[in-house]
Scaffold this motif. Structure first.
Motif, PDB file in Angstrom:
ATOM      1  N   ASP A  15       4.089  46.063  19.935  1.00  0.00           N
ATOM      2  CA  ASP A  15       3.693  47.146  19.041  1.00  0.00           C
ATOM      3  C   ASP A  15       4.433  47.057  17.712  1.00  0.00           C
ATOM      4  OD1 ASP A  15       1.966  48.202  20.868  1.00  0.00           O
ATOM      5  OD2 ASP A  15       3.365  49.693  21.643  1.00  0.00           O
ATOM      6  N   SER A  16       3.684  47.163  16.618  1.00  0.00           N
ATOM      7  CA  SER A  16       4.230  47.258  15.257  1.00  0.00           C
ATOM      8  C   SER A  16       5.081  46.056  14.861  1.00  0.00           C
ATOM      9  CB  SER A  16       5.054  48.549  15.096  1.00  0.00           C
ATOM     10  OG  SER A  16       4.269  49.688  15.357  1.00  0.00           O
ATOM     11  N   VAL A  17       4.858  44.914  15.501  1.00  0.00           N
ATOM     12  CA  VAL A  17       5.562  43.678  15.158  1.00  0.00           C
ATOM     13  C   VAL A  17       4.534  42.663  14.681  1.00  0.00           C
ATOM     14  CG1 VAL A  17       6.993  41.774  15.993  1.00  0.00           C
ATOM     15  CG2 VAL A  17       7.385  44.101  16.836  1.00  0.00           C
ATOM     16  N   CYS A  18       4.826  42.009  13.565  1.00  0.00           N
ATOM     17  CA  CYS A  18       3.907  41.029  13.007  1.00  0.00           C
ATOM     18  C   CYS A  18       3.770  39.829  13.942  1.00  0.00           C
ATOM     19  CB  CYS A  18       4.411  40.571  11.634  1.00  0.00           C
ATOM     20  SG  CYS A  18       3.310  39.407  10.820  1.00  0.00           S
ATOM     21  N   PRO A  19       2.565  39.554  14.446  1.00  0.00           N
ATOM     22  CA  PRO A  19       2.406  38.430  15.378  1.00  0.00           C
ATOM     23  C   PRO A  19       2.219  37.104  14.636  1.00  0.00           C
ATOM     24  CG  PRO A  19       0.319  39.574  15.136  1.00  0.00           C
ATOM     25  CD  PRO A  19       1.309  40.316  14.274  1.00  0.00           C
ATOM     26  N   LEU A  20       2.499  36.033  15.319  1.00  0.00           N
ATOM     27  CA  LEU A  20       2.258  34.696  14.780  1.00  0.00           C
ATOM     28  C   LEU A  20       0.844  34.276  15.156  1.00  0.00           C
ATOM     29  CD1 LEU A  20       3.355  32.018  13.508  1.00  0.00           C
ATOM     30  CD2 LEU A  20       4.011  31.353  15.839  1.00  0.00           C
ATOM     31  N   GLU A  50       7.165  63.163   6.729  1.00  0.00           N
ATOM     32  CA  GLU A  50       6.773  61.774   6.467  1.00  0.00           C
ATOM     33  C   GLU A  50       7.841  60.800   6.949  1.00  0.00           C
ATOM     34  OE1 GLU A  50       4.169  62.299   2.390  1.00  0.00           O
ATOM     35  OE2 GLU A  50       6.333  62.692   2.311  1.00  0.00           O
ATOM     36  N   MET A  51       9.109  61.215   6.870  1.00  0.00           N
ATOM     37  CA  MET A  51      10.193  60.376   7.398  1.00  0.00           C
ATOM     38  C   MET A  51      10.044  60.210   8.906  1.00  0.00           C
ATOM     39  SD  MET A  51      13.523  61.888   5.394  1.00  0.00           S
ATOM     40  CE  MET A  51      13.328  62.588   3.753  1.00  0.00           C
ATOM     41  N   ARG A  52       9.652  61.279   9.588  1.00  0.00           N
ATOM     42  CA  ARG A  52       9.469  61.197  11.040  1.00  0.00           C
ATOM     43  C   ARG A  52       8.444  60.112  11.389  1.00  0.00           C
ATOM     44  NH1 ARG A  52      11.746  66.268  12.664  1.00  0.00           N
ATOM     45  NH2 ARG A  52      11.220  67.959  11.230  1.00  0.00           N
ATOM     46  N   LEU A  53       7.334  60.079  10.643  1.00  0.00           N
ATOM     47  CA  LEU A  53       6.276  59.103  10.905  1.00  0.00           C
ATOM     48  C   LEU A  53       6.749  57.687  10.603  1.00  0.00           C
ATOM     49  CD1 LEU A  53       3.257  61.063   9.368  1.00  0.00           C
ATOM     50  CD2 LEU A  53       3.756  60.731  11.796  1.00  0.00           C
ATOM     51  N   TYR A  54       7.471  57.532   9.500  1.00  0.00           N
ATOM     52  CA  TYR A  54       7.995  56.221   9.106  1.00  0.00           C
ATOM     53  C   TYR A  54       8.892  55.651  10.205  1.00  0.00           C
ATOM     54  CZ  TYR A  54      10.531  52.748   6.240  1.00  0.00           C
ATOM     55  OH  TYR A  54      11.097  51.592   5.741  1.00  0.00           O
ATOM     56  N   PHE A  55       9.826  56.465  10.674  1.00  0.00           N
ATOM     57  CA  PHE A  55      10.785  55.969  11.653  1.00  0.00           C
ATOM     58  C   PHE A  55      10.193  55.906  13.056  1.00  0.00           C
ATOM     59  CE2 PHE A  55      13.575  56.995   8.137  1.00  0.00           C
ATOM     60  CZ  PHE A  55      14.388  55.873   8.125  1.00  0.00           C
ATOM     61  N   ARG A  56       9.169  56.688  13.337  1.00  0.00           N
ATOM     62  CA  ARG A  56       8.480  56.534  14.619  1.00  0.00           C
ATOM     63  C   ARG A  56       7.861  55.143  14.700  1.00  0.00           C
ATOM     64  NH1 ARG A  56       3.404  60.313  16.186  1.00  0.00           N
ATOM     65  NH2 ARG A  56       2.431  59.040  14.575  1.00  0.00           N
ATOM     66  N   SER A  57       7.280  54.694  13.593  1.00  0.00           N
ATOM     67  CA  SER A  57       6.673  53.364  13.558  1.00  0.00           C
ATOM     68  C   SER A  57       7.741  52.272  13.612  1.00  0.00           C
ATOM     69  CB  SER A  57       5.827  53.214  12.288  1.00  0.00           C
ATOM     70  OG  SER A  57       5.147  51.980  12.266  1.00  0.00           O
ATOM     71  N   LEU A  83       6.856  46.502   6.535  1.00  0.00           N
ATOM     72  CA  LEU A  83       5.724  46.724   5.641  1.00  0.00           C
ATOM     73  C   LEU A  83       5.012  48.008   6.043  1.00  0.00           C
ATOM     74  CD1 LEU A  83       4.349  43.060   5.542  1.00  0.00           C
ATOM     75  CD2 LEU A  83       6.289  44.076   4.302  1.00  0.00           C
ATOM     76  N   TYR A  84       5.182  49.044   5.234  1.00  0.00           N
ATOM     77  CA  TYR A  84       4.700  50.384   5.619  1.00  0.00           C
ATOM     78  C   TYR A  84       3.591  50.845   4.693  1.00  0.00           C
ATOM     79  CZ  TYR A  84       4.918  55.240   7.218  1.00  0.00           C
ATOM     80  OH  TYR A  84       4.621  56.467   7.744  1.00  0.00           O
ATOM     81  N   ARG A  93       1.558  53.847   9.131  1.00  0.00           N
ATOM     82  CA  ARG A  93       1.694  52.710  10.035  1.00  0.00           C
ATOM     83  C   ARG A  93       2.463  51.599   9.335  1.00  0.00           C
ATOM     84  NH1 ARG A  93      -3.672  49.654  11.871  1.00  0.00           N
ATOM     85  NH2 ARG A  93      -3.320  48.568   9.924  1.00  0.00           N
ATOM     86  N   GLY A  94       3.396  50.986  10.048  1.00  0.00           N
ATOM     87  CA  GLY A  94       4.156  49.881   9.486  1.00  0.00           C
ATOM     88  C   GLY A  94       4.237  48.734  10.466  1.00  0.00           C
ATOM     89  N   VAL A  95       4.682  47.583   9.950  1.00  0.00           N
ATOM     90  CA  VAL A  95       4.813  46.414  10.803  1.00  0.00           C
ATOM     91  C   VAL A  95       6.105  45.695  10.422  1.00  0.00           C
ATOM     92  CG1 VAL A  95       3.428  44.967   9.255  1.00  0.00           C
ATOM     93  CG2 VAL A  95       3.671  44.328  11.655  1.00  0.00           C
TER      94      VAL A  95
END
Length: 457
Positions: A156-161, A194-201, A225-226, A232-234
């Motif tokens: 989840d939320s990690v950039c895949p190769l 908005e901080m809650r959403l950022y750090f949840r991701s 990258l948010y 949503r961020g990755v």
């Protein structure tokens, strides 16, 4: 075996922090990530954006040197440049020839598109990010990054190769292209919800990474990258990541409190102290070798144990770095810490937590911390006071003492859990996602959904 025996001997006594050697400086250069202010941090949602002439020339050189890449990808722009790599936006010309389970945007589009329209829709371009890893990177570093990215696929939320290619001594990794905004464009305007959403991701990503016993080692805004519009961020850039336990040697922080106290009382430092009122004394000819430990990362985001050369670092170092991001947002200052080297970095942390805390943490890792700078107090300053000062909320003419808003106070209490100097007491990513500061983000989402239903009704 000789090295192992030497390491054990060094672990039996406290090691006094030495000045950098040339070898230390070389290691620092190798593992130092780019300055967060100098890195690119946004993408443009356009396939024909204008590019600078120098970038166009760079792309042309890349296409010419990497034979065959133009058959599979159309390079569009340069979207990132760091110490170890350059990242380009490109169109995947062979997208429809493969199973693209990595494409979350495509899955979302198909989810909300009717079957009839899906059949009639014209072929649209699909973009990827091509990471050109510099040939100055060691083969083992490149292999390590690609292997970790492969292991983290479907996280989840990690950039895949997606895939990787090699031509002669040049290696490129192909990754998904994510729309995001530059952290500097929005962090000053972020409200606590908005901080809650950022750090949840972010902590969703770190939970996935840490569950596999992997240390990212370079958590900072430009590596997350948010997209504020999608909340949503990755997490990207695993060039400095490593598996927990890599090249570990025993550190005093893993000993029992009794064993640690015994070693402190019998250390060289204790033996050279004349009295409690005398300044610290050090051996004139110290024959002990300097401590070697991984110090990878970015200046200003390194945890205290990294600066103190702990030889058994774990995933908690990433949580400290995440705490620095939260402190940056709450204080509206980026970068918050901006030290020139590890010594200055320790002193910056001392300004906040005080000399007493830094001495305790240094002894925890078998180090001695001493400073005679009079402006550093024993107990430091509270994070609340620092945030008020940074945001210009000082005493008014009426003498009323300024205070943080209630939701800011909750954020600061969470911040204390992240920026805990003792790594064993620092909150984990799993625990962070269960913390009220983060779980309240779900309540906010539900409230928004209820309001939307009310409007539709």
């Amino acid at each position: 075996m000789a090295k192992a025996r030497a390491a054990l001997r060094n672990a039996e006594q406290l090691v006094v922090h030495h000045d950098y050697t040339k070898e230390d400086e070389a290691e620092e250069t190798l593992d130092e990530s780019g300055d967060p202010l100098e890195e690119s941090g946004r993408t443009i949602d356009s396939s024909d954006e204008e590019i600078e002439e120098s970038v166009a020339e760079d792309i042309a050189r890349f296409e010419e040197s990497f034979v065959g890449i133009t058959k599979r990808y159309r390079l569009i722009n340069r979207i990132g440049e760091g110490t170890f790599s350059t990242v380009y936006k490109a169109e995947d010309l062979e997208y429809n020839n493969y199973n693209n389970r990595w494409d979350t945007d495509e899955r979302e589009n198909r989810k909300w598109t009717s079957p009839g329209h899906r059949k009639r829709s014209v072929k649209r371009p699909h973009y990827v990010a091509i990471k050109k890893i510099y040939v100055t990177s060691s083969p083992m570093r490149i292999y390590n990054e690609l292997e970790l990215l492969y292991d983290l696929k479907n996280s989840d939320s990690v950039c895949p190769l997606i895939t990787a290619f090699r031509h002669l001594d040049q290696v490129v990794a192909v990754l998904p292209y994510f729309q995001h905004r530059d952290f500097r464009d929005y962090y000053r305007d972020m409200k606590v919800p908005e901080m809650r959403l950022y750090f949840r991701s972010l902590f969703t990503a770190l939970r996935s990474v840490h569950s596999k016993k992997i240390l990212h080692r370079d958590i900072k805004p430009t590596n997350f990258l948010y997209n504020p519009e999608q909340a949503r961020g990755v997490l990207v850039d695993f060039g400095l990541a490593e598996r927990e336990g890599t090249d570990w040697h025993q550190c005093a922080c893993t000993l029992s409190s009794e064993e640690r106290r015994y070693r402190i009382s019998h250390s060289i430092h204790a033996q050279t102290q004349q009295s409690g009122h005398q300044p610290a004394c050090y051996p004139k000819n110290d024959t002990r070798s300097s401590r070697r430990a991984n110090r990878a990362g970015t200046r200003g985001f390194r945890a205290p144990e990294v600066l103190l050369k702990c030889t058994q670092q774990n995933t908690s170092i990433d949580m400290w770095s995440a705490g620095v991001i939260l402190l940056t947002i709450l204080s509206r200052r980026f970068p918050f810490f901006h030290s020139a080297d590890d010594i200055d970095a320790l002193l910056e942390i001392t300004t906040i937590f005080g000399r007493k805390k830094m001495k305790e943490i240094s002894l925890l890792h078998g180090q001695v911390f001493e400073t005679n700078i009079p402006s550093y107090s024993d107990n430091g300053h509270s994070l609340e006071k620092i945030i008020l000062w940074c945001t210009g909320r000082t005493k008014t003419e009426t003498g009323i003492k300024p205070e943080l808003e209630e939701d800011e106070k909750e954020a600061v209490q969470f911040l204390y859990r992240l920026m805990e100097c003792d790594p064993d007491k620092r909150i984990t990513a799993e625990e962070a996602l269960r913390h009220p500061f983060i779980t309240r983000a779900f309540e906010d989402d539900e409230a928004d959904d209820d309001m939307l239903d009310l409007v539709r009704g």
